[in-house]
Design a protein around this motif. Sequence first.
Motif, PDB file in Angstrom:
ATOM      1  N   GLU A 142       0.841  -1.208   0.000  1.00 30.46           N
ATOM      2  CA  GLU A 142       0.000   0.000   0.000  1.00 30.46           C
ATOM      3  C   GLU A 142       0.869   1.248   0.000  1.00 30.46           C
ATOM      4  O   GLU A 142       0.611   2.219  -0.735  1.00 30.46           O
ATOM      5  CB  GLU A 142      -0.934  -0.011   1.208  1.00 30.46           C
ATOM      6  N   LEU A 143       1.934   1.244   0.802  1.00 36.73           N
ATOM      7  CA  LEU A 143       2.842   2.405   0.845  1.00 36.73           C
ATOM      8  C   LEU A 143       3.556   2.585  -0.497  1.00 36.73           C
ATOM      9  O   LEU A 143       3.747   3.725  -0.964  1.00 36.73           O
ATOM     10  CB  LEU A 143       3.848   2.253   1.980  1.00 36.73           C
ATOM     11  N   GLU A 144       3.981   1.485  -1.126  1.00 41.30           N
ATOM     12  CA  GLU A 144       4.636   1.592  -2.426  1.00 41.30           C
ATOM     13  C   GLU A 144       3.668   2.130  -3.470  1.00 41.30           C
ATOM     14  O   GLU A 144       4.054   2.919  -4.336  1.00 41.30           O
ATOM     15  CB  GLU A 144       5.176   0.209  -2.866  1.00 41.30           C
ATOM     16  N   ARG A 145       2.397   1.712  -3.406  1.00 41.90           N
ATOM     17  CA  ARG A 145       1.401   2.226  -4.340  1.00 41.90           C
ATOM     18  C   ARG A 145       1.196   3.717  -4.136  1.00 41.90           C
ATOM     19  O   ARG A 145       1.148   4.494  -5.101  1.00 41.90           O
ATOM     20  CB  ARG A 145       0.080   1.473  -4.146  1.00 41.90           C
ATOM     21  N   ARG A 146       1.132   4.176  -2.879  1.00 43.64           N
ATOM     22  CA  ARG A 146       0.958   5.614  -2.598  1.00 43.64           C
ATOM     23  C   ARG A 146       2.183   6.407  -3.062  1.00 43.64           C
ATOM     24  O   ARG A 146       2.044   7.521  -3.593  1.00 43.64           O
ATOM     25  CB  ARG A 146       0.741   5.843  -1.112  1.00 43.64           C
ATOM     26  N   LEU A 147       3.384   5.844  -2.829  1.00 37.46           N
ATOM     27  CA  LEU A 147       4.613   6.527  -3.242  1.00 37.46           C
ATOM     28  C   LEU A 147       4.653   6.652  -4.771  1.00 37.46           C
ATOM     29  O   LEU A 147       5.012   7.698  -5.290  1.00 37.46           O
ATOM     30  CB  LEU A 147       5.827   5.744  -2.734  1.00 37.46           C
ATOM     31  N   ALA A 148       4.258   5.621  -5.457  1.00 42.18           N
ATOM     32  CA  ALA A 148       4.245   5.667  -6.931  1.00 42.18           C
ATOM     33  C   ALA A 148       3.236   6.679  -7.428  1.00 42.18           C
ATOM     34  O   ALA A 148       3.478   7.422  -8.388  1.00 42.18           O
ATOM     35  CB  ALA A 148       3.943   4.285  -7.490  1.00 42.18           C
ATOM     36  N   ALA A 149       2.078   6.771  -6.747  1.00 40.25           N
ATOM     37  CA  ALA A 149       1.050   7.740  -7.130  1.00 40.25           C
ATOM     38  C   ALA A 149       1.534   9.151  -6.848  1.00 40.25           C
ATOM     39  O   ALA A 149       1.238  10.099  -7.606  1.00 40.25           O
ATOM     40  CB  ALA A 149      -0.258   7.456  -6.406  1.00 40.25           C
TER      41      ALA A 149
END
Length: 152
Positions: A142-149
Motif C-alpha cells: 500500500e505504501l509503495e502504491r501511494r509513493l508511486a502515485a
Amino acid sequence: MSSGGGGIVLKISGLVVRTLAKPVGRQLKADAEHVMWLQKLCTALGQKSHWFVSRVNHAVGFSTFGKPYRHVDIKNREALDRGAEIISEGFIFSVAATVASYEFYRQYLHKQESAARAEAAEAERVDAVNARAAAAESRLAELERRLAAAER
C-alpha cells in the motif's frame, strides 16, 4: 490427562494393590494344600522346576561332566511347597509388573499429550508470525502504491 493430584493418588493406589498382593500370594500357598486342582498344579510345577534346576546344575557342574543325567523326582510334599512358592511369587510379580506397566503407560501418554500441546503452541506461534508478515507485506504494498502515485 490432567496434571496435579491424580498422579499421586494412582501411585498410592498402585502401592496398595502391590501390598495387598502379598497376603493373596500367601493365601494361594495355604490353599495349595487343600484345593485339589491347585494342589495338582503346584505339585506338577514343583516337579518340573526341580527337573529344570537339576538339568541345569548337571549341565554346568564340573563333577558331572561327561556323565549321563539321571533324574530323581522329589517327594510330593516338597514339590507342592516349591510349586506353591512359584505360584505365590509369580502372582506377586505379575501384580507388580502390571502396576509398573500401567504407570509407564500413563507417563507415556502424558509425554505424548505434552508434546502435542507444545506442537500446537508452536503452530500457533508460526501462524501468528505468518499473519504479521502478511499484514506487513500488504502495508508495504500500500505504501509503495501511494509513493508511486505521489511521484507521478
